[in-house]
Design an enzyme around this catalytic site. Structure first.
Site, PDB file in Angstrom:
ATOM      1  N   VAL A 151      -8.589  16.882  14.748  1.00 46.67           N
ATOM      2  CA  VAL A 151      -9.380  17.430  15.755  1.00 46.67           C
ATOM      3  C   VAL A 151      -8.744  17.474  17.235  1.00 46.67           C
ATOM      4  O   VAL A 151      -7.897  17.768  17.299  1.00 46.67           O
ATOM      5  CB  VAL A 151     -10.288  16.520  16.117  1.00 46.67           C
ATOM      6  CG1 VAL A 151     -11.075  15.661  14.975  1.00 46.67           C
ATOM      7  CG2 VAL A 151      -9.701  14.913  16.749  1.00 46.67           C
ATOM      8  N   HIS A 178       1.608  17.858  10.303  1.00 49.48           N
ATOM      9  CA  HIS A 178       2.296  18.849  11.465  1.00 49.48           C
ATOM     10  C   HIS A 178       1.784  20.179  10.574  1.00 49.48           C
ATOM     11  O   HIS A 178       3.087  21.061  10.409  1.00 49.48           O
ATOM     12  CB  HIS A 178       3.432  18.710  12.701  1.00 49.48           C
ATOM     13  CG  HIS A 178       2.692  19.571  13.886  1.00 49.48           C
ATOM     14  ND1 HIS A 178       3.987  19.932  14.071  1.00 49.48           N
ATOM     15  CD2 HIS A 178       1.780  20.250  14.219  1.00 49.48           C
ATOM     16  CE1 HIS A 178       3.485  21.608  15.522  1.00 49.48           C
ATOM     17  NE2 HIS A 178       2.168  21.618  15.412  1.00 49.48           N
TER      18      HIS A 178
END
EC number: 4.2.1.17
Length: 729
Positions: A400, A450
């Protein structure tokens, strides 16, 4: 048994046909120096067999020969040029003896036949392959060129154009394409391979197949008229200049060598190959590219070891759709792990599904999949506005908005909807994992994951170990990333982790250059054309997003105030305040318009100069060397700090993260390989000239120690043994 070596053996098969079988200890065959010597000894035995009628080459492994032993390359490349040349002459004399046997020869090739493995089978008269074949010559990707006769035999077998395409690009091809261009003579099922090979050899032995006529073109000059040669080689050199450029000399050297050797027979052509190979092997580019290959193997091996006792997740979920969420969902589904994609509104879900569908349609257009496969993959992505099915997921990645409050709320809510053993991960790019973990009841089941944009293209995934992340959590997320076809590298927690932590000092160096009067266009040009980055810093900021960089800059400044806190308004601030956010809204350092393919194309925009003038001194010129130094020193220093602080575990992992995550020029090999090539003392001398620019330019103490003791970051490599001992390895 006629001959038994450590990696191959020779025996009678039937009716005067002998078989030479590659069967090294371990899972794969490699054409290392010992195997080349052993092959020579086997041929010596074979040449004395008066009853010999034919020879079959095959492998006892799932792959024929995966290539040369690249772990030997760095030590071989340190051998003096004359000795390396002598060893290549010896190796080629072995393959010539194979090619010159007075009987028909055939290679039964399964799986991979790459590099030296391909060159080995080129010396046989016939090649029969299984459908899983991948055959080619990837040497130029390692900064060298074929050295075992590949640049001589392949053009004479396939014709110049097809051979140049494979050699210059370092390509490998599948079985059907290899059959089409004449690289193999037939494709048969694995279970029929030996039977088919013997049948072909029998036809050659009886004279039904003219094996001498098949062999002869490989011994002669290339059959090209002057006009054909001019066209083929001019086009090839033009293509190579455009794609490889000056930083990668191997492809152009290979093309020019094939051109020069075209008018000669085998022996002189091999001499020319030798003369071209040896200088390439001694280049920094070859050492760097071989280093990348070895580092890649190390990183992947480390991930495999970490996950050996872990079951790969069978069901995943993504929180937050959109471009990034859709990209992650696509990658997971494409590689066989079904995924639930959750968002709070239909618009974002539609965007995520559209992104996944777009990527699948590209695969369809390229012929990689058919409509049935497309439908099957897309059906494993389940868009939803609620948590239905989350009680079945093994791993969840949150993607998000980059806001700690929002991320904490979403993660805390999700934790209540999943099983106690389910792993949660955050795709944050800068926010410390420890901060996000504070909102969770089970922080041991949480870590960072990531991804880099675009997800389907970028190979790196940073796995961030929080202070409380368990080993099992890290292993599960590494297993999922590996299953997705990514290269996971585990780093420890800090603001920006590894990649963004070292990227923002680079951007800071750029901001200071502009503040001191540099033209961003020249900086981009120098960093792209001279240093070799795929994008200069201004273009990269436009792609990343000026707003994203502006936010991340603040996070990094808060995390490392001594080095990364700005005392002035810079170019990023000026563009952000003017709502020039980069490619996403068409205005950044450049103006962007869509080209005919719908891709953003950058154009000059004079308005940006007025904006930058407000945060810069009057324009002045900087030398290329000064630009490179001022851009790279802050990044290199921060990379070294990350190693010293244990954020990244090794120089190999750091260099691979830079190459795979940021596009650090592969021909430099990464920051530590570049440092070792420059020499720490030379780097220290350069950096000390710029220490007055601030803390980012202060060289870490560990690097100063390396310079004082003349120590490299990578373990020193000893030259290979003298050529005489290499022969009998």
């Amino acid at each position: 048994m006629l001959y038994k070596g450590d990696t191959l053996y020779l025996d009678w098969l039937e009716d005067g046909i002998a078989e030479l079988v590659f069967d090294a200890p371990g899972s794969v065959n490699k054409l290392d120096t010992a195997t080349v010597a052993s092959l020579g000894q086997a041929l010596e035995v074979l040449e004395k067999q008066h009853d010999l009628k034919g020879l079959l080459l095959r492998s006892n492994k799932a792959a024929f020969i995966v290539g040369a032993d690249i772990t030997e390359f760095l030590s071989l490349f340190l051998v003096p040029e004359e000795q390396l040349s002598q060893w290549l002459h010896f190796a080629n004399s072995v393959f010539n003896r194979l090619e010159d046997l007075p009987v028909p020869t055939l290679a039964a090739v399964n799986g991979y036949a790459l590099g030296g493995g391909c060159e080995c089978v080129l010396a046989t008269d016939y090649r029969l392959a299984t459908p899983d074949l991948r055959i080619g010559l990837p040497e130029t990707k390692l900064g060298i060129m074929p050295g075992f006769g590949g640049s001589v035999r392949l053009p004479r077998m396939l014709g110049a154009d097809s051979a140049l395409e494979i050699i210059a690009a370092g390509k490998d091809v599948g079985a059907e394409h290899a059959l089409k261009i004449g690289l193999v003579d037939g494709v048969v099922k694995q279970e029929k391979l030996i039977e088919g090979a013997i049948a072909v050899l029998r036809q050659a032995i009886t004279g039904d197949l003219d094996w001498r006529a098949k062999r002869q073109p490989k011994l002669e000059p290339l059959k090209l008229s002057k006009i054909e040669a001019a066209m083929s080689f001019t086009i090839a050199k033009g293509m190579v200049a455009q794609t490889a450029g000056k930083h990668y000399p191997a492809p152009m050297t290979a093309v020019k060598t094939i051109e020069a050797a075209a008018r000669f027979g085998r022996e002189e052509a091999l001499n020319l190959e030798n003369k071209s190979f040896v200088p390439l092997a001694h280049t920094n580019e070859a050492r760097a590219l071989v280093g990348i290959f070895l580092n890649d193997q190390y990183v992947k091996g480390k991930a495999k070891k970490l996950t050996k006792d872990i079951e790969t997740p069978k069901q995943a979920a993504v929180l937050g759709a959109g471009i990034m969420g859709g990209g992650i969902a696509y990658q997971s589904a494409w590689k066989g792990v079904p995924v639930i994609m959750k968002d709070i509104n239909d618009k974002s879900l539609n965007l995520g599904m559209t992104e996944a569908a777009k990527l699948l349609n590209k695969q369809l257009e390229r012929g990689k999949i058919d409509g049935l496969k497309l439908a099957g993959v897309i059906s494993t992505i389940h868009p939803t506005l609620d948590y239905a099915g989350f009680d079945r997921v093994d791993v969840v990645v949150e993607a998000v908005v980059e806001n700690p409050k929002v991320k904490k709320a979403v993660l805390a809510e999700t934790e209540q909807k999943v099983r106690p053993e389910t792993v949660l991960a955050s795709n944050t790019s800068t926010i410390p994992i420890g901060e996000l973990a504070s909102a969770l009841e089970r922080p041991e089941n949480f870590c960072g994951m990531h991804f880099f944009n675009p997800v389907h293209r970028m190979p790196l995934v940073e796995i961030i170990r929080g202070e409380k992340s368990s080993d099992e959590t890290i292993a599960k997320v590494v297993a999922w990333a590996s299953k997705m076809g990514k290269t996971p590298i585990v780093v420890n927690d800090c603001p920006g982790f590894f990649v963004n932590r070292v990227l923002f000092p680079y951007f800071a160096g750029f901001s200071q250059l502009l503040r001191d009067g540099a033209d961003f266009r020249k900086v981009d040009k120098v960093m792209e054309k001279q240093f070799g980055w795929p994008m200069g810093p201004a273009y990269l900021l436009d792609v990343v997003g000026i707003d994203t960089a502006h936010h991340a800059q603040a996070v990094m400044a808060a995390g490392f105030p001594q080095r990364m806190q700005k005392e002035y308004r810079d170019a990023i601030d000026a563009l952000f305040d003017a709502s020039r956010f980069g490619q996403k809204n068409g205005l950044g350092f450049w103006r962007y318009k869509e080209d005919s393919k719908g891709k953003p194309k950058k154009e000059e925009d004079a308005a940006v100069d007025d904006l930058l003038a407000s945060v810069s001194q009057p324009k002045r010129d900087f030398s290329d060397d000064e630009i490179i130094a001022r851009m790279m020193i802050p990044m290199i220093n921060e990379v070294v700090r990350c190693l010293e602080e244990g954020i990244i575990a090794s120089p190999a992992e750091a260099d691979m993260a830079l190459v795979y995550g940021l596009g650090f020029p592969p021909f430099h090999g990464g920051a530590f390989r570049w440092l070792d090539t420059q020499g720490s003392a030379k780097y220290l001398d350069m950096a000390q000239q710029y220490q007055h620019l601030g803390p980012l330019y202060e060289v870490p103490e560990g690097l100063r120690n390396k310079a004082r003791h003349n120590e490299p970051y990578y373990p020193p490599v000893e030259p290979a043994r003298p050529v005489g001992s290499l022969k009998t390895a």
